[in-house]
Design an enzyme around this catalytic site. Structure first.
Site, PDB file in Angstrom:
ATOM      1  N   CYS A 115     -19.645   2.593   8.332  1.00  0.00           N
ATOM      2  CA  CYS A 115     -18.908   1.935   9.411  1.00  0.00           C
ATOM      3  C   CYS A 115     -17.644   2.766   9.622  1.00  0.00           C
ATOM      4  O   CYS A 115     -16.803   2.864   8.733  1.00  0.00           O
ATOM      5  CB  CYS A 115     -18.554   0.504   8.983  1.00  0.00           C
ATOM      6  SG  CYS A 115     -17.459  -0.351  10.136  1.00  0.00           S
TER       7      CYS A 115
ATOM      8  N   CYS B 165     -19.819  -5.899   3.339  1.00  0.00           N
ATOM      9  CA  CYS B 165     -19.112  -4.690   3.770  1.00  0.00           C
ATOM     10  C   CYS B 165     -17.793  -4.651   3.001  1.00  0.00           C
ATOM     11  O   CYS B 165     -17.236  -5.703   2.674  1.00  0.00           O
ATOM     12  CB  CYS B 165     -18.839  -4.782   5.274  1.00  0.00           C
ATOM     13  SG  CYS B 165     -17.810  -3.434   5.895  1.00  0.00           S
TER      14      CYS B 165
ATOM     15  N   CYS C 162     -16.857  -8.949   5.317  1.00  0.00           N
ATOM     16  CA  CYS C 162     -16.209  -7.656   5.094  1.00  0.00           C
ATOM     17  C   CYS C 162     -14.923  -7.835   4.292  1.00  0.00           C
ATOM     18  O   CYS C 162     -14.009  -8.538   4.721  1.00  0.00           O
ATOM     19  CB  CYS C 162     -15.910  -7.024   6.454  1.00  0.00           C
ATOM     20  SG  CYS C 162     -15.178  -5.402   6.292  1.00  0.00           S
TER      21      CYS C 162
ATOM     22  N   ARG D 121     -18.267  -2.044  17.614  1.00  0.00           N
ATOM     23  CA  ARG D 121     -17.540  -3.305  17.421  1.00  0.00           C
ATOM     24  C   ARG D 121     -16.263  -3.364  18.255  1.00  0.00           C
ATOM     25  O   ARG D 121     -15.421  -2.466  18.187  1.00  0.00           O
ATOM     26  CB  ARG D 121     -17.185  -3.499  15.942  1.00  0.00           C
ATOM     27  CG  ARG D 121     -16.471  -4.844  15.715  1.00  0.00           C
ATOM     28  CD  ARG D 121     -16.232  -5.162  14.245  1.00  0.00           C
ATOM     29  NE  ARG D 121     -17.474  -5.228  13.528  1.00  0.00           N
ATOM     30  CZ  ARG D 121     -17.743  -4.553  12.422  1.00  0.00           C
ATOM     31  NH1 ARG D 121     -16.831  -3.771  11.896  1.00  0.00           N
ATOM     32  NH2 ARG D 121     -18.916  -4.655  11.839  1.00  0.00           N
TER      33      ARG D 121
ATOM     34  N   CYS E  21       0.367   4.904   6.939  1.00  0.00           N
ATOM     35  CA  CYS E  21      -0.286   4.736   8.247  1.00  0.00           C
ATOM     36  C   CYS E  21       0.674   3.969   9.173  1.00  0.00           C
ATOM     37  O   CYS E  21       1.002   2.810   8.897  1.00  0.00           O
ATOM     38  CB  CYS E  21      -1.603   3.990   8.081  1.00  0.00           C
ATOM     39  SG  CYS E  21      -2.604   4.605   6.698  1.00  0.00           S
TER      40      CYS E  21
ATOM     41  N   CYS F 157       0.191   0.272  10.345  1.00  0.00           N
ATOM     42  CA  CYS F 157      -0.295  -0.749   9.411  1.00  0.00           C
ATOM     43  C   CYS F 157       0.800  -1.632   8.806  1.00  0.00           C
ATOM     44  O   CYS F 157       1.742  -1.130   8.178  1.00  0.00           O
ATOM     45  CB  CYS F 157      -1.089  -0.082   8.299  1.00  0.00           C
ATOM     46  SG  CYS F 157      -1.901  -1.322   7.255  1.00  0.00           S
TER      47      CYS F 157
ATOM     48  N   CYS G 135       0.839  -1.199   0.000  1.00  0.00           N
ATOM     49  CA  CYS G 135       0.000   0.000   0.000  1.00  0.00           C
ATOM     50  C   CYS G 135       0.879   1.255   0.000  1.00  0.00           C
ATOM     51  O   CYS G 135       1.859   1.339   0.743  1.00  0.00           O
ATOM     52  CB  CYS G 135      -0.909   0.004   1.231  1.00  0.00           C
ATOM     53  SG  CYS G 135      -2.047   1.394   1.246  1.00  0.00           S
TER      54      CYS G 135
HETATM   55  N1  SAM Z   1      -6.714   0.623   3.029  1.00  0.00           N
HETATM   56  C1  SAM Z   1      -8.002   0.944   3.456  1.00  0.00           C
HETATM   57  C2  SAM Z   1      -8.027   2.087   4.461  1.00  0.00           C
HETATM   58  O1  SAM Z   1      -7.041   2.360   5.097  1.00  0.00           O
HETATM   59  O2  SAM Z   1      -9.088   2.704   4.596  1.00  0.00           O
HETATM   60  C3  SAM Z   1      -8.751  -0.239   4.043  1.00  0.00           C
HETATM   61  C4  SAM Z   1      -8.026  -1.240   4.917  1.00  0.00           C
HETATM   62  S1  SAM Z   1      -7.316  -0.637   6.440  1.00  0.00           S
HETATM   63  C5  SAM Z   1      -6.392  -2.004   6.951  1.00  0.00           C
HETATM   64  C6  SAM Z   1      -8.712  -0.490   7.526  1.00  0.00           C
HETATM   65  C7  SAM Z   1      -8.480  -0.065   8.932  1.00  0.00           C
HETATM   66  O3  SAM Z   1      -7.858  -1.105   9.671  1.00  0.00           O
HETATM   67  C8  SAM Z   1      -7.598   1.120   9.189  1.00  0.00           C
HETATM   68  O4  SAM Z   1      -8.218   2.337   8.977  1.00  0.00           O
HETATM   69  C9  SAM Z   1      -7.260   0.947  10.674  1.00  0.00           C
HETATM   70  O5  SAM Z   1      -8.211   1.614  11.469  1.00  0.00           O
HETATM   71  C10 SAM Z   1      -7.361  -0.570  10.860  1.00  0.00           C
HETATM   72  N2  SAM Z   1      -6.029  -1.144  11.155  1.00  0.00           N
HETATM   73  C11 SAM Z   1      -5.031  -1.347  10.278  1.00  0.00           C
HETATM   74  N3  SAM Z   1      -3.934  -1.850  10.886  1.00  0.00           N
HETATM   75  C12 SAM Z   1      -4.255  -1.978  12.195  1.00  0.00           C
HETATM   76  C13 SAM Z   1      -3.549  -2.426  13.343  1.00  0.00           C
HETATM   77  N4  SAM Z   1      -2.280  -2.829  13.265  1.00  0.00           N
HETATM   78  N5  SAM Z   1      -4.177  -2.432  14.540  1.00  0.00           N
HETATM   79  C14 SAM Z   1      -5.469  -2.012  14.617  1.00  0.00           C
HETATM   80  N6  SAM Z   1      -6.184  -1.575  13.572  1.00  0.00           N
HETATM   81  C15 SAM Z   1      -5.593  -1.542  12.372  1.00  0.00           C
HETATM   82  C1  DTB Z   2     -11.529  -2.025  11.266  1.00  0.00           C
HETATM   83  O1  DTB Z   2     -11.892  -1.029  11.958  1.00  0.00           O
HETATM   84  N1  DTB Z   2     -10.716  -2.970  11.693  1.00  0.00           N
HETATM   85  C2  DTB Z   2     -10.484  -3.960  10.671  1.00  0.00           C
HETATM   86  C3  DTB Z   2     -11.426  -3.489   9.559  1.00  0.00           C
HETATM   87  N2  DTB Z   2     -11.914  -2.246  10.041  1.00  0.00           N
HETATM   88  C4  DTB Z   2     -11.042  -3.524   8.187  1.00  0.00           C
HETATM   89  C5  DTB Z   2      -9.080  -4.145  10.286  1.00  0.00           C
HETATM   90  C6  DTB Z   2      -8.190  -4.519  11.415  1.00  0.00           C
HETATM   91  C7  DTB Z   2      -6.849  -4.786  10.846  1.00  0.00           C
HETATM   92  C8  DTB Z   2      -5.875  -5.269  11.883  1.00  0.00           C
HETATM   93  C9  DTB Z   2      -4.542  -5.501  11.310  1.00  0.00           C
HETATM   94  C10 DTB Z   2      -4.462  -6.561  10.281  1.00  0.00           C
HETATM   95  O2  DTB Z   2      -4.969  -7.696  10.482  1.00  0.00           O
HETATM   96  O3  DTB Z   2      -3.847  -6.330   9.225  1.00  0.00           O
HETATM   97 FE1  SF4 Z   3      -2.852   1.240   3.366  1.00  0.00          FE
HETATM   98 FE2  SF4 Z   3      -2.889   0.136   5.763  1.00  0.00          FE
HETATM   99 FE3  SF4 Z   3      -3.182   2.755   5.537  1.00  0.00          FE
HETATM  100 FE4  SF4 Z   3      -5.168   1.101   4.671  1.00  0.00          FE
HETATM  101  S1  SF4 Z   3      -4.458   1.360   6.758  1.00  0.00           S
HETATM  102  S2  SF4 Z   3      -4.333   2.897   3.615  1.00  0.00           S
HETATM  103  S3  SF4 Z   3      -3.926  -0.632   3.950  1.00  0.00           S
HETATM  104  S4  SF4 Z   3      -1.329   1.576   4.965  1.00  0.00           S
END
Ligand code: SAM
Ligand code: DTB
Ligand code: SF4
Length: 347
Positions: free
Chosen positions: A197, A137, A106, A269, A66, A69, A62
């Site tokens: 959501c 979702c 989802c 959630r 973030c 992530c 990606c």
């Molecule tokens: N890339 C898209 C975005 O960022 O909107 C969709 C997928 S992203 C993984 C969705 C959400 O997962 C993020 O906004 C964040 O709130 C959550 N998330 C990602 N990594 C995480 C982590 N290590 N711990 C908790 N929540 C996480």
């Molecule tokens: C949300 O609030 N939490 C989910 C979902 N929306 C997409 C994602 C959590 C991701 C946790 C880290 C991972 O498994 O990569």
């Molecule tokens: Fe990319 Fe992770 Fe950020 Fe979603 S949360 S935009 S997957 S870096």
């Protein structure tokens, strides 16, 4: 006797001030939980929890930064990037999730925003998963108004897009897109007619004031998100937030309780981070007003509690899976715990 779905107009407000939210977060713990749980019982069956299963349909690489992530291309987390999944595999995974008792599926993609040609394929996935009788979702990053409309027209029930944290703390966590852009996407999703959501992450080093500001932003949207995921940061080695001091579990529960009070009709959630929580903490979160989980051994790329452990937790707490109102034909197999309706039908 529960009295869910009885709306007291004054409970549903969109004018919460920061002072009010801050004061709620600072209440003595028992007072806060009493208030949250009382409101929870007014609007929901307190023993029903909505069950969603996540699938990463496009993993890693990606372009965003973030800091939490594992899927950002900027960090070295050892994650293997994968292209957009084939439709057949998505349908196979959705059927499995349905057999295991999930009522919502989802689909998550590691995009900054989807390209229109990706959307064509994702729309086929939405149509196929809906055809299984599940709620759908997706979380695909930023959406234009036209893209949101296309997804809504295809029958996508919910779109997940988190604000993640307070506007102030946001700049410490993400620099490649702004807080305002998040709100713009939420507006496009709302205007399209899909359910919203949106929630955030606790445990990134933010303060209680940031919790208050994040919750206030969500609760003062023109319409409350129908679903509010509260994630505990899953610390992944290689990401900049790895090694941060964890959040005080009671502060995490406070956020759940205040989300419940501010948005009484929304599903809150207990989202990522359950693998790092004791059963007692999860039980406390359900008492405080959480009534939705991700179910299945994996979140997107990190681990979630084993399904057996969740089945056992639900049984020990007398919790059952919520029956969705919107899914056409939830032909459920082995539900994770008997639903309210199943129990009533059996007596
Ligand atoms: N890339 C898209 C975005 O960022 O909107 C969709 C997928 S992203 C993984 C969705 C959400 O997962 C993020 O906004 C964040 O709130 C959550 N998330 C990602 N990594 C995480 C982590 N290590 N711990 C908790 N929540 C996480
Ligand atoms: C949300 O609030 N939490 C989910 C979902 N929306 C997409 C994602 C959590 C991701 C946790 C880290 C991972 O498994 O990569
Ligand atoms: Fe990319 Fe992770 Fe950020 Fe979603 S949360 S935009 S997957 S870096």
């Amino acid at each position: 006797m529960h009295s869910f779905n009885v709306t007291a107009k004054s409970d549903i407000r969109h004018d919460w001030t920061l002072e009010e939210v801050t004061a709620l977060l600072a209440l003595p713990f028992n007072d806060l939980l009493y208030q949250a749980h009382s409101l929870h019982r007014r609007y929901f069956d307190p023993n029903a929890v909505q069950i969603s299963t996540l699938l990463s349909i496009k993993t890693g690489a990606c372009p965003e930064d973030c800091k939490y992530c594992p899927q950002s291309a900027r960090y070295h987390t050892g994650l293997k990037a994968e292209k957009l999944m084939d439709l057949d595999e998505v349908v196979r995974q959705a059927k499995l999730a349905r057999e295991n008792g999930a009522t919502r599926f989802c689909m998550g993609a590691a995009y900054r925003n989807p390209k229109d040609r990706d959307l064509d394929k994702i729309i086929d996935m939405v149509i196929a998963v809906r055809g299984l009788g599940m709620e759908t979702c997706a979380t695909l990053g930023m959406l234009t108004a036209a893209q949101a409309k296309r997804l809504a027209d295809a029958g996508l029930d919910y779109y997940n897009h988190n604000i993640d944290t307070s506007e102030n703390y946001y700049r410490e966590i993400i620099t490649t897109r702004s807080f305002q852009e998040r709100l713009d996407t939420l507006e496009n999703v709302r205007a399209s007619g899909m359910h919203v959501c949106s929630g955030g992450i606790i445990g990134m080093g933010e303060s209680r004031d940031d919790h208050a500001a994040m919750l206030q932003t969500l609760a003062t949207l023109p319409q409350h998100p129908e679903s509010v995921p509260i994630n505990q940061l899953v610390q992944v080695e290689g990401t900049p937030l790895h090694g941060r001091e964890g959040v005080d579990p009671f502060d995490f529960i406070r956020v759940i309780a205040v989300a419940r009070i501010l948005m009484p009709k929304s599903h809150v959630r207990l989202s990522a981070g359950r693998s790092q929580m004791h059963d007692e903490m999860q039980a406390l979160a359900f008492f405080a007003g959480a009534n939705s989980i991700f179910y299945g051994d994996k979140l997107l790329t990190t681990e979630n509690p084993q399904q057996d452990a969740d089945r056992s937790l639900f049984a020990r707490l007398g919790i059952h899976a919520e029956t969705p109102v919107s899914a056409g034909n939830p032909a459920q197999g082995t539900g994770i715990a008997e639903s309210h309706e199943q129990r009533c039908a059996a007596t």
